[in-house]
Write a protein that holds these residues in place. Sequence first.
Motif, PDB file in Angstrom:
ATOM      1  N   TRP A  80     -16.449  19.240   3.324  1.00  0.00           N
ATOM      2  CA  TRP A  80     -17.359  19.259   2.180  1.00  0.00           C
ATOM      3  C   TRP A  80     -17.234  20.510   1.330  1.00  0.00           C
ATOM      4  O   TRP A  80     -18.009  20.708   0.400  1.00  0.00           O
ATOM      5  N   GLY A  81     -16.309  21.386   1.677  1.00  0.00           N
ATOM      6  CA  GLY A  81     -16.093  22.561   0.850  1.00  0.00           C
ATOM      7  C   GLY A  81     -17.109  23.653   1.108  1.00  0.00           C
ATOM      8  O   GLY A  81     -17.937  23.568   2.017  1.00  0.00           O
ATOM      9  N   LEU A  82     -17.038  24.674   0.285  1.00  0.00           N
ATOM     10  CA  LEU A  82     -17.886  25.843   0.460  1.00  0.00           C
ATOM     11  C   LEU A  82     -18.979  25.847  -0.601  1.00  0.00           C
ATOM     12  O   LEU A  82     -18.822  25.210  -1.623  1.00  0.00           O
ATOM     13  N   PRO A  83     -20.069  26.566  -0.441  1.00  0.00           N
ATOM     14  CA  PRO A  83     -20.405  27.296   0.781  1.00  0.00           C
ATOM     15  C   PRO A  83     -20.953  26.383   1.872  1.00  0.00           C
ATOM     16  O   PRO A  83     -21.229  25.214   1.637  1.00  0.00           O
ATOM     17  N   VAL A  84     -21.121  26.978   3.040  1.00  0.00           N
ATOM     18  CA  VAL A  84     -21.753  26.302   4.163  1.00  0.00           C
ATOM     19  C   VAL A  84     -23.096  27.004   4.373  1.00  0.00           C
ATOM     20  O   VAL A  84     -23.208  28.199   4.164  1.00  0.00           O
ATOM     21  N   ILE A  85     -24.116  26.236   4.744  1.00  0.00           N
ATOM     22  CA  ILE A  85     -25.447  26.820   4.842  1.00  0.00           C
ATOM     23  C   ILE A  85     -25.820  27.106   6.291  1.00  0.00           C
ATOM     24  O   ILE A  85     -25.679  26.245   7.156  1.00  0.00           O
TER      25      ILE A  85
ATOM     26  N   ARG B 168     -18.964  28.940  14.380  1.00  0.00           N
ATOM     27  CA  ARG B 168     -17.681  29.038  13.663  1.00  0.00           C
ATOM     28  C   ARG B 168     -16.966  27.702  13.621  1.00  0.00           C
ATOM     29  O   ARG B 168     -16.412  27.297  12.609  1.00  0.00           O
ATOM     30  N   THR B 169     -16.972  27.023  14.774  1.00  0.00           N
ATOM     31  CA  THR B 169     -16.310  25.723  14.829  1.00  0.00           C
ATOM     32  C   THR B 169     -16.930  24.770  13.810  1.00  0.00           C
ATOM     33  O   THR B 169     -16.237  24.103  13.045  1.00  0.00           O
ATOM     34  N   TYR B 170     -18.270  24.710  13.788  1.00  0.00           N
ATOM     35  CA  TYR B 170     -18.947  23.820  12.855  1.00  0.00           C
ATOM     36  C   TYR B 170     -18.693  24.255  11.417  1.00  0.00           C
ATOM     37  O   TYR B 170     -18.516  23.428  10.535  1.00  0.00           O
ATOM     38  N   PHE B 171     -18.696  25.558  11.209  1.00  0.00           N
ATOM     39  CA  PHE B 171     -18.415  26.061   9.857  1.00  0.00           C
ATOM     40  C   PHE B 171     -17.082  25.504   9.365  1.00  0.00           C
ATOM     41  O   PHE B 171     -16.987  24.948   8.270  1.00  0.00           O
TER      42      PHE B 171
ATOM     43  N   VAL C  76     -26.317  21.683  15.153  1.00  0.00           N
ATOM     44  CA  VAL C  76     -27.036  22.775  15.790  1.00  0.00           C
ATOM     45  C   VAL C  76     -26.024  23.577  16.592  1.00  0.00           C
ATOM     46  O   VAL C  76     -25.334  23.030  17.443  1.00  0.00           O
ATOM     47  N   ALA C  77     -25.939  24.866  16.305  1.00  0.00           N
ATOM     48  CA  ALA C  77     -25.012  25.722  17.037  1.00  0.00           C
ATOM     49  C   ALA C  77     -25.809  26.623  17.968  1.00  0.00           C
ATOM     50  O   ALA C  77     -26.813  27.202  17.561  1.00  0.00           O
ATOM     51  N   TYR C  78     -25.352  26.711  19.212  1.00  0.00           N
ATOM     52  CA  TYR C  78     -26.087  27.510  20.192  1.00  0.00           C
ATOM     53  C   TYR C  78     -25.481  28.886  20.394  1.00  0.00           C
ATOM     54  O   TYR C  78     -26.054  29.732  21.053  1.00  0.00           O
ATOM     55  N   ASN C  79     -24.284  29.082  19.850  1.00  0.00           N
ATOM     56  CA  ASN C  79     -23.700  30.426  19.938  1.00  0.00           C
ATOM     57  C   ASN C  79     -22.711  30.591  18.787  1.00  0.00           C
ATOM     58  O   ASN C  79     -22.441  29.643  18.047  1.00  0.00           O
ATOM     59  N   ILE C  80     -22.184  31.788  18.666  1.00  0.00           N
ATOM     60  CA  ILE C  80     -21.366  32.115  17.506  1.00  0.00           C
ATOM     61  C   ILE C  80     -20.077  31.300  17.456  1.00  0.00           C
ATOM     62  O   ILE C  80     -19.628  30.892  16.387  1.00  0.00           O
ATOM     63  N   GLU C  81     -19.511  30.991  18.623  1.00  0.00           N
ATOM     64  CA  GLU C  81     -18.270  30.205  18.633  1.00  0.00           C
ATOM     65  C   GLU C  81     -18.529  28.809  18.069  1.00  0.00           C
ATOM     66  O   GLU C  81     -17.775  28.309  17.251  1.00  0.00           O
TER      67      GLU C  81
END
Lengths: 82, 454, 348
Positions: free
Chosen positions: C193-198, C183-186, C175-180
């Motif tokens: 696990w490679g791309l894409p990310v959902i 991005r970090t989780y992305f 769960v990401a609470y902001n854009i940073e």
Amino acid sequence: MKINHNLAVSESGFLFNPGTGESFTVNPIGAEIIAMLRNGKSRTEIIDSITQLYQVDRNSFEKDLQDFNGILKTYNLLEKDE
Amino acid sequence: MEKKHYERPHIVRLDAGMPGKSGLRSELPPTTHIDGVAVAELIEKYGSPLFVLSEKTIRNTYQKAYKAFSTRYPKVQFAWSYKTNYLSAVCNIFHQEGSWAEVVSGFEYEKAIASGVDPKKIIFNGPAKTREELVLATENGSLIHIDHLDELYMLVEVAESTSQKPRVAIRVNMDTGIYPMWDRFGFNYENGQAWDALNKIMHSGKLELMGLHTHIGTFIMSANAYAVAASKLAELARSLQQKFNHQLKYIDLGGGFASKNTLKGSYLPGSDTNPTFNEYAEAISSALINSHFTPGELPLLILETGRALIDESGYILSTVIANKRMSGGRRATIIDAGVNLLFTSFWYQHQVTVAQGTSQYREDTSLYGPLCMNIDCIRESINLPLLNVNDHVVIHKTGAYNLTQWMQFIHLRPNVVLIDEKGEVHIVREKEKLTDVSGSELIPEHLVKINQNS
Amino acid sequence: MSRPIYTIAVTGLNAIDSPGPGVAVIRGLREAASFDVRIIGLAYESLEPGIYMHDLVDITYLIPYPTAGADALLERLLYINSHEKLDIIIPNFDAELYSFMKLEAKLRDSGIHMFLPTFQQFEERHKVNLSTFGKKYGIDVPEGIAVSDSSEIHKHADKLDFPMMIKGKWYDAYVAYNIEQARTYFNKIAAKWGLPVILQKFVHGTEYNVTGLGDGEGNVIAAVPMRKQFITDKGKAWAGISIDDKKLLELTTRFVSATKWRGGFELEMMKSGDGKYFLMEINPRIPAWVYLAVGVGQNIPEALALLALGQKPEPYKTFDVGKLFIRYSWDMIVDRSEFENFSVKGEL
Ligand SMILES: Cc1ncc(COP(=O)(O)O)c(C=O)c1O
């Protein structure tokens, strides 16, 4: 160059360091070198022995041996030089 | 007594979660031969590094692709995409198999003509054709694929002075659900640009509208994207039919089929996940056959497949120059082929095998090329047997784009050989000599001598 | 009448804090009413606990990672088959399913049966395609989009809003609470696990899960809904209770009959504040908590094994409501030689 004396090396090339709980696998040449280190063989003796048995020239093997020692050191398998 | 084969001493810590060596037992077997020719012999005779192409694989792959389409659709034509690999020997194999030529520059166009390709079977793509090139292509009756309005207008002007009517198609870009969408080439479908350009062509009366073209991107992992593209082009064809009663001769779906390589960042190997020719063919043929075309009206289907037809036929043979250990203890191996020859290692995780028998021991290695540049990395991390200096490795699936995008940077480029279907080896491009590079240089008089006093 | 003995190979022996389903599946198989079993464990790593559970697993073999490709896996499985004569394989990891599906026909030729989803089912229900899936089958799903570049997160942030779920193609969800954070989780997920990310809209509510089994012809053979009672910091249920929820079972029936689902599955649902169910994820295999289903009267592993062998097991119609599963961990004492043996020989 002295190998930690309580190291258990199995037939299958499995090496266990009871002092740290770490396990390793070693290839046959690696195992041979470790055995010679345990028996207190010197660097030159090891080089003589391996180059006599295997198709490798002294220079190449010396380099590989040095590298191998480096890893043994990183893995804390060598006793500190006095 | 015969001395025993030497393998470097090796020890590796079993970290929790790390697979034991049997987990790696399935590592790829050594590649000692290519099409029956020993790798060691090839290197001995032709030097290292060495590019090797398999004629057998090229022909087999082409025939597989052709069969996939021709069994599903009545009229199919491949056009060999020159930029993918324009060695004359390679182009001519495809031409012998029946391929037309697809070119994107005056240089490639000239090359196709010089090889004796019928100019009417040359497709001229690309965003940067000159007026002279357009005149030549028009007089020759080649198929000109218009990329933008400026080209369209120039071509209408050209048509005033040529004896032939330019035979044209437009390139269409569109949303097929693929990211990124290649919308910088051609005319957009969704916003009506494409339809607008077709109207301009029809109203001009100066151009002979032959077909529609799209190239939706490259290494497309979804066969369905092609079904979308085919349906959209079929829609445009229907509009032309309704408004101008004009029948198109062909629909050209460009290239972009994924080869069997594995993209960096993908978890499963490409050979498992990438669609097969049959899957692409099924998607495309169904879309066209289920569109409004009556059986008699079905247009010729043109494909400009590049990488999927040639990647697997190419190998780079290379030799180990040195083994090193990085500051953090990581093993690094330096080989004599780098990104100067293997441009595609920037996005592929190329398969690398050894060329000689090995024990079961493996180590995690970074594989670097011979350039003194940090980017010169063939594989950041690969599990390889314990290599000695002068051992050989084989880099697989290197046939596409490397022999056109390689660079003469730091090193001269090596020999390229083709193994024919009988197992005979032919040099198809000789290794470069100093004069190949400096021969076209000119030195101003005052710079000829480097010792000014003499 | 004596019962037949089947040799069944099972993966997912990593009964750790984020457990694979293998050990639970094996317990179901061992309790099967219609057959006896010899269990062959298939492990990727030498510390998977199941390898050392000799009362559950008869012998375990190391198998190559999915990244090595289907051919490498086939070679190893055929080797194992030559020693063990396998009747059935039950793969339990998402990431390996694709390879096993690819090999289904070839393994059948060697007499090894599986009961897996079809490629179409597998792809359609993929996290990456969940939005389309929801539309096609009229099932509510949270809005989501697959992205291949972290710069795209920005573009979708308005629509999806924060907090936002960031999910890997195969595993992992944050769960990401902001854009940073997003991005970090992305980057973290993309590297593993490679791309894409959902990117997925975060739905507030209570989590419910259903595990079940479809026969590939549109019939529900088993279905047990469960409400998670306690969730670990990895998002895994550590305790759960079987519940009687008509709506959940209806949704499950709709899912199975619409897709003609073949094989085991787990539906992850979220019940929002206003009582609406959202399908968050479809796992195309048996979940780790399947032993609850066995415990309340629906032996999913047993029924799946029978389906694999081409039999037609009676659909389970009832189960005990209000039974809990409470997971616990258990320390085994293992001699170093066992670990050594498995590490070096790949068999134990
Ligand atoms: C117009 C056109 N056609 C065909 C190709 C060949 O593409 P691929 O190698 O992806 O099949 C390209 C490659 O960029 C192209 O631009």
